[in-house]
Scaffold this active site. Structure first.
Site, PDB file in Angstrom:
ATOM      1  N   LYS A  18       0.856  -1.559   0.057  1.00 24.28           N
ATOM      2  CA  LYS A  18       0.004  -0.110  -0.028  1.00 24.28           C
ATOM      3  C   LYS A  18       0.873   1.290   0.079  1.00 24.28           C
ATOM      4  O   LYS A  18       0.731   2.316  -0.896  1.00 24.28           O
ATOM      5  CB  LYS A  18      -1.192   0.102   1.142  1.00 24.28           C
ATOM      6  CG  LYS A  18      -1.443   1.397   1.521  1.00 24.28           C
ATOM      7  CD  LYS A  18      -2.176   1.206   2.714  1.00 24.28           C
ATOM      8  CE  LYS A  18      -2.160   2.067   3.881  1.00 24.28           C
ATOM      9  NZ  LYS A  18      -1.798   3.306   4.056  1.00 24.28           N
ATOM     10  N   ASN A  19       1.844   1.220   0.851  1.00 27.87           N
ATOM     11  CA  ASN A  19       2.576   2.719   1.063  1.00 27.87           C
ATOM     12  C   ASN A  19       3.570   2.639  -0.016  1.00 27.87           C
ATOM     13  O   ASN A  19       4.205   4.060  -0.048  1.00 27.87           O
ATOM     14  CB  ASN A  19       3.456   2.777   2.546  1.00 27.87           C
ATOM     15  CG  ASN A  19       2.106   2.677   3.530  1.00 27.87           C
ATOM     16  OD1 ASN A  19       1.021   3.182   3.129  1.00 27.87           O
ATOM     17  ND2 ASN A  19       2.535   2.568   4.930  1.00 27.87           N
ATOM     18  N   CYS A 113      -5.065   8.556   8.750  1.00 25.37           N
ATOM     19  CA  CYS A 113      -5.503   8.069  10.148  1.00 25.37           C
ATOM     20  C   CYS A 113      -5.063   8.910  11.299  1.00 25.37           C
ATOM     21  O   CYS A 113      -4.184   9.645  11.295  1.00 25.37           O
ATOM     22  CB  CYS A 113      -4.598   6.765  10.566  1.00 25.37           C
ATOM     23  SG  CYS A 113      -5.089   5.302   9.262  1.00 25.37           S
ATOM     24  N   ARG A 118       0.249  15.262  13.045  1.00 22.50           N
ATOM     25  CA  ARG A 118       0.802  14.579  11.923  1.00 22.50           C
ATOM     26  C   ARG A 118       1.413  15.861  10.821  1.00 22.50           C
ATOM     27  O   ARG A 118       0.693  15.831   9.996  1.00 22.50           O
ATOM     28  CB  ARG A 118       0.111  13.494  10.953  1.00 22.50           C
ATOM     29  CG  ARG A 118       0.037  12.215  11.948  1.00 22.50           C
ATOM     30  CD  ARG A 118      -0.834  11.240  11.291  1.00 22.50           C
ATOM     31  NE  ARG A 118      -0.049  10.632  10.298  1.00 22.50           N
ATOM     32  CZ  ARG A 118      -0.368   9.592   9.844  1.00 22.50           C
ATOM     33  NH1 ARG A 118      -1.960   9.166   9.557  1.00 22.50           N
ATOM     34  NH2 ARG A 118       0.333   8.872   8.833  1.00 22.50           N
ATOM     35  N   ASP A 303       3.411   0.605  12.183  1.00 25.41           N
ATOM     36  CA  ASP A 303       2.281   0.044  11.664  1.00 25.41           C
ATOM     37  C   ASP A 303       1.828  -1.310  12.195  1.00 25.41           C
ATOM     38  O   ASP A 303       0.680  -1.812  11.907  1.00 25.41           O
ATOM     39  CB  ASP A 303       2.023   0.131  10.379  1.00 25.41           C
ATOM     40  CG  ASP A 303       2.135   1.618   9.917  1.00 25.41           C
ATOM     41  OD1 ASP A 303       2.516   1.546   8.643  1.00 25.41           O
ATOM     42  OD2 ASP A 303       1.944   2.489  10.430  1.00 25.41           O
ATOM     43  N   ARG A 395      -9.037   0.482   3.733  1.00 28.70           N
ATOM     44  CA  ARG A 395      -8.216   1.118   3.093  1.00 28.70           C
ATOM     45  C   ARG A 395      -6.672   0.700   2.821  1.00 28.70           C
ATOM     46  O   ARG A 395      -6.143   1.058   1.878  1.00 28.70           O
ATOM     47  CB  ARG A 395      -7.955   2.311   3.944  1.00 28.70           C
ATOM     48  CG  ARG A 395      -9.069   3.307   4.273  1.00 28.70           C
ATOM     49  CD  ARG A 395      -8.504   4.555   4.819  1.00 28.70           C
ATOM     50  NE  ARG A 395      -7.428   5.051   4.527  1.00 28.70           N
ATOM     51  CZ  ARG A 395      -6.796   6.284   5.409  1.00 28.70           C
ATOM     52  NH1 ARG A 395      -7.093   6.463   6.224  1.00 28.70           N
ATOM     53  NH2 ARG A 395      -5.781   6.547   4.752  1.00 28.70           N
TER      54      ARG A 395
HETATM   55  C1  EPZ Z   1       3.756   6.835   6.593  1.00 30.78           C
HETATM   56  O1  EPZ Z   1       2.974   8.125   7.317  1.00 30.78           O
HETATM   57  C2  EPZ Z   1       2.705   5.819   6.390  1.00 30.78           C
HETATM   58  N1  EPZ Z   1       1.694   6.159   5.435  1.00 30.78           N
HETATM   59  C3  EPZ Z   1       2.307   5.424   7.769  1.00 30.78           C
HETATM   60  O2  EPZ Z   1       1.320   4.087   7.644  1.00 30.78           O
HETATM   61  C4  EPZ Z   1       3.433   5.151   8.672  1.00 30.78           C
HETATM   62  O3  EPZ Z   1       2.812   4.792  10.043  1.00 30.78           O
HETATM   63  C5  EPZ Z   1       4.635   6.016   8.647  1.00 30.78           C
HETATM   64  O4  EPZ Z   1       4.900   6.567   7.296  1.00 30.78           O
HETATM   65  C6  EPZ Z   1       5.538   5.564   9.371  1.00 30.78           C
HETATM   66  O5  EPZ Z   1       6.219   4.370   8.783  1.00 30.78           O
HETATM   67  C7  EPZ Z   1       1.924   6.248   3.950  1.00 30.78           C
HETATM   68  O6  EPZ Z   1       2.899   5.886   3.725  1.00 30.78           O
HETATM   69  C8  EPZ Z   1       0.734   6.861   3.404  1.00 30.78           C
HETATM   70  P1  EPZ Z   1       6.270  10.019   8.720  1.00 30.78           P
HETATM   71  P2  EPZ Z   1       3.981   9.495   7.097  1.00 30.78           P
HETATM   72  O7  EPZ Z   1       6.294  11.143   7.721  1.00 30.78           O
HETATM   73  O8  EPZ Z   1       4.622   9.657   5.880  1.00 30.78           O
HETATM   74  C9  EPZ Z   1       6.538  13.292  11.972  1.00 30.78           C
HETATM   75  C10 EPZ Z   1      -0.596   2.915   7.459  1.00 30.78           C
HETATM   76  O9  EPZ Z   1      -1.036   2.399   8.702  1.00 30.78           O
HETATM   77  N2  EPZ Z   1       6.582  14.041  10.852  1.00 30.78           N
HETATM   78  O10 EPZ Z   1       7.370   8.797   8.616  1.00 30.78           O
HETATM   79  O11 EPZ Z   1       2.543  10.397   7.410  1.00 30.78           O
HETATM   80  C11 EPZ Z   1       5.136  12.443  11.906  1.00 30.78           C
HETATM   81  O12 EPZ Z   1       4.244  13.248  12.950  1.00 30.78           O
HETATM   82  C12 EPZ Z   1       0.029   4.481   7.801  1.00 30.78           C
HETATM   83  O13 EPZ Z   1      -0.083   2.309   6.609  1.00 30.78           O
HETATM   84  C13 EPZ Z   1       6.892  15.429  11.376  1.00 30.78           C
HETATM   85  O14 EPZ Z   1       7.012  16.045  12.404  1.00 30.78           O
HETATM   86  O15 EPZ Z   1       4.833   9.114   8.535  1.00 30.78           O
HETATM   87  C14 EPZ Z   1       5.523  11.115  12.847  1.00 30.78           C
HETATM   88  O16 EPZ Z   1       5.576  11.326  14.232  1.00 30.78           O
HETATM   89  C15 EPZ Z   1      -0.298   4.815   9.219  1.00 30.78           C
HETATM   90  N3  EPZ Z   1       6.998  16.513  10.258  1.00 30.78           N
HETATM   91  C16 EPZ Z   1       6.912  11.141  12.307  1.00 30.78           C
HETATM   92  O17 EPZ Z   1       7.371  12.033  11.720  1.00 30.78           O
HETATM   93  C17 EPZ Z   1       6.610  16.065   8.981  1.00 30.78           C
HETATM   94  O18 EPZ Z   1       6.981  16.713   7.910  1.00 30.78           O
HETATM   95  C18 EPZ Z   1       7.113   9.905  11.180  1.00 30.78           C
HETATM   96  O19 EPZ Z   1       6.144  10.269  10.329  1.00 30.78           O
HETATM   97  C19 EPZ Z   1       6.561  14.508   8.660  1.00 30.78           C
HETATM   98  C20 EPZ Z   1       6.474  13.652   9.688  1.00 30.78           C
END
Ligand code: EPZ
Length: 431
Positions: A18-19, A113, A118, A303, A395
């Site tokens: 998915k991702n 989610c 985020r 996840d 999803r």
């Molecule tokens: C991706 O989300 C995935 N979603 C998430 O999967 C997954 O949990 C996550 O990566 C971590 O592996 C998709 O790929 C669509 P991050 P993403 O940016 O990109 C903070 C699922 O169930 N952050 O790695 O949003 C953020 O708040 C979903 O498939 C900032 O602070 O995750 C988090 O605490 C749920 N500023 C941490 O970093 C930013 O600009 C990691 O977020 C971006 C992120």
């Protein structure tokens, strides 16, 4: 509706990741030709993104159940379907792809989610560094390349972010010059996006390490690509097999992507045997407690935290789960408590008192992975569990009920036509 007490046995085929798919579909926007993408998972997030591309003028055609042909040569920007963008988090990839293709972008702030704040500040930091002005107002994100074109830059990510890493790779692919992303995320789906783009003529090196180098190219040509198997879908079935004490052969996986999940399951006493593109999981008669901390790849995936928590509820002893990525990813614990789980949560730490049987109850799916956790708990519990809002599960898990029932689960999707309180309809398909 889940009738509990079932043991999963048999074989399950894992779908495309998915991702990876939710970044590769927007990436097709930048291709001056036709992309044929195999192993496309049939889930609502990919359907939503394909619909967004179609509304932007792309020609989309399914050659079979999991192979889609995408032609974005006639895509233009006006009247994008913002209502659809608002529904999924991955719509932020449209910023990088549109900037790369058109030099400007307008999307909505991402949905997705809800487990804590985020932000997308690291995405914006990257786009600014590449020469785009980014403005967020009234729920929309506007991005414009200052002189019509993006320019390569050296970008250090303050936080390891999957989304920001992939979004910057997208925007840098057609920029002029070289981009270096430092402190990049290393997830398998980042490598998959880079491999997709490179097979269309991009020049991206180092994906999967913490330093990614992108040499901008003039254009991308068409081609075909197969998406990698879904690491989290595979992990979810591994945990479900272990939690129900069953024996399941999980097919079409890349064992290296599952190493951390396999290692933690082995600590519980579960047998995990890797063989080529399969993993055999044999549940132990009684599961041992473990401690788990979620971290960016190659650490234990965040996840997988909710599904693993469901397993630890039925393991013996006291387990500790530390959420190392998100501020607030334990909301689903309240739903497990309705089933008799004894879990104490303090910020990013959950202490799980295992060792007793769960009992079926009406519960909610708070989000995608929490929904999967509730189904796993329902299969382990005595009695009947009704999980509401299964649209979250749809999803990210292709044919979740069908695959589980083929393994011996006893799950039916029922429809509740209670229009009065306006509750979300549960899917009307009788499984
Ligand atoms: C991706 O989300 C995935 N979603 C998430 O999967 C997954 O949990 C996550 O990566 C971590 O592996 C998709 O790929 C669509 P991050 P993403 O940016 O990109 C903070 C699922 O169930 N952050 O790695 O949003 C953020 O708040 C979903 O498939 C900032 O602070 O995750 C988090 O605490 C749920 N500023 C941490 O970093 C930013 O600009 C990691 O977020 C971006 C992120």
């Amino acid at each position: 509706m889940i009738h509990g007490g079932t043991t999963l046995r048999g074989e399950v085929e894992i779908s495309g990741a998915k991702n990876a798919a939710v970044a590769i579909i927007p990436a097709a926007l930048m291709v001056d030709g036709v992309c044929v993408i195999e192993n496309m998972p049939q889930i609502s997030d990919t359907e939503m993104l394909l619909t967004i591309l179609r509304e932007l003028g792309a020609r989309i055609r399914f050659l079979n159940r999991s192979t889609v042909e995408i032609d974005c040569r006639n895509v233009c920007m006006q009247d994008a379907p913002y209502d659809l963008m608002r529904k999924i988090r991955a719509s932020y990839y449209l910023i990088g792809a549109m900037l790369g293709r058109f030099g400007h972008a307008k999307t909505t702030m991402p949905g997705g989610c809800n487990f804590g704040v985020r932000p997308i500040d690291q995405h914006i930091k990257g786009m600014n560094a590449l020469g785009a002005d980014v403005d967020v107002k009234a729920g929309f994100v506007y991005a414009d390349a200052r002189d019509g074109k993006l320019h390569g830059a050296r970008i250090y990510l303050d936080k390891v972010s999957v989304g920001a890493t992939m979004n910057i790779i997208l925007a840098a692919t057609l920029a002029q010059g070289r981009t270096i992303i430092e402190n990049a995320a290393r997830e398998p789906h980042i490598v998959d996006l880079a491999n997709f783009l490179n097979s269309m003529g991009a020049d991206i090196r180092g994906a999967g390490t913490d330093t990614v180098k992108v040499n901008g190219v003039e254009k991308l040509h068409g081609g075909s690509y197969a998406i990698i198997p879904d690491q989290i879908e595979a992990g979810t079935y591994m945990v479900a097999a272990a939690a129900t004490g069953g024996e399941v052969l999980i097919k079409n996986v890349i064992p290296r992507h599952l190493e951390c999940i396999s290692a933690k399951l082995r600590e519980t006493g579960t047998i995990v045997l890797e063989n080529g593109d399969t993993v055999l999981v044999k549940g132990a008669s009684s599961l041992r407690k473990i401690n788990v901390k979620t971290l960016p790849y190659p650490g234990f995936p965040t996840d997988m935290q909710p599904p693993m928590c469901a397993l630890l509820c039925v393991a013996g002893g006291t387990s500790v789960i530390t959420e190392g990525v998100y501020d607030n990813r334990f909301k689903y614990v309240n739903e497990l408590r309705k089933m008799g789980a004894e879990i104490q949560v303090d910020g990013r730490v959950a202490v799980v008192e295992g060792g007793h049987r769960l009992s079926g109850a009406p519960v909610m799916a708070c989000d995608l992975r929490a929904g999967a956790a509730m189904v796993i708990a329902g299969m382990c519990a005595s009695g009947t569990t009704v999980v509401e809002d299964v649209r979250f599960i749809e999803r990210g898990y292709e044919n979740f009920v069908g695959k589980l029932n083929a393994l011996g689960a006893d799950i039916h999707i029922v429809d509740e036509r209670e229009e009065s309180d306006g509750r979300d309809k549960i899917l009307t398909m009788i499984g």
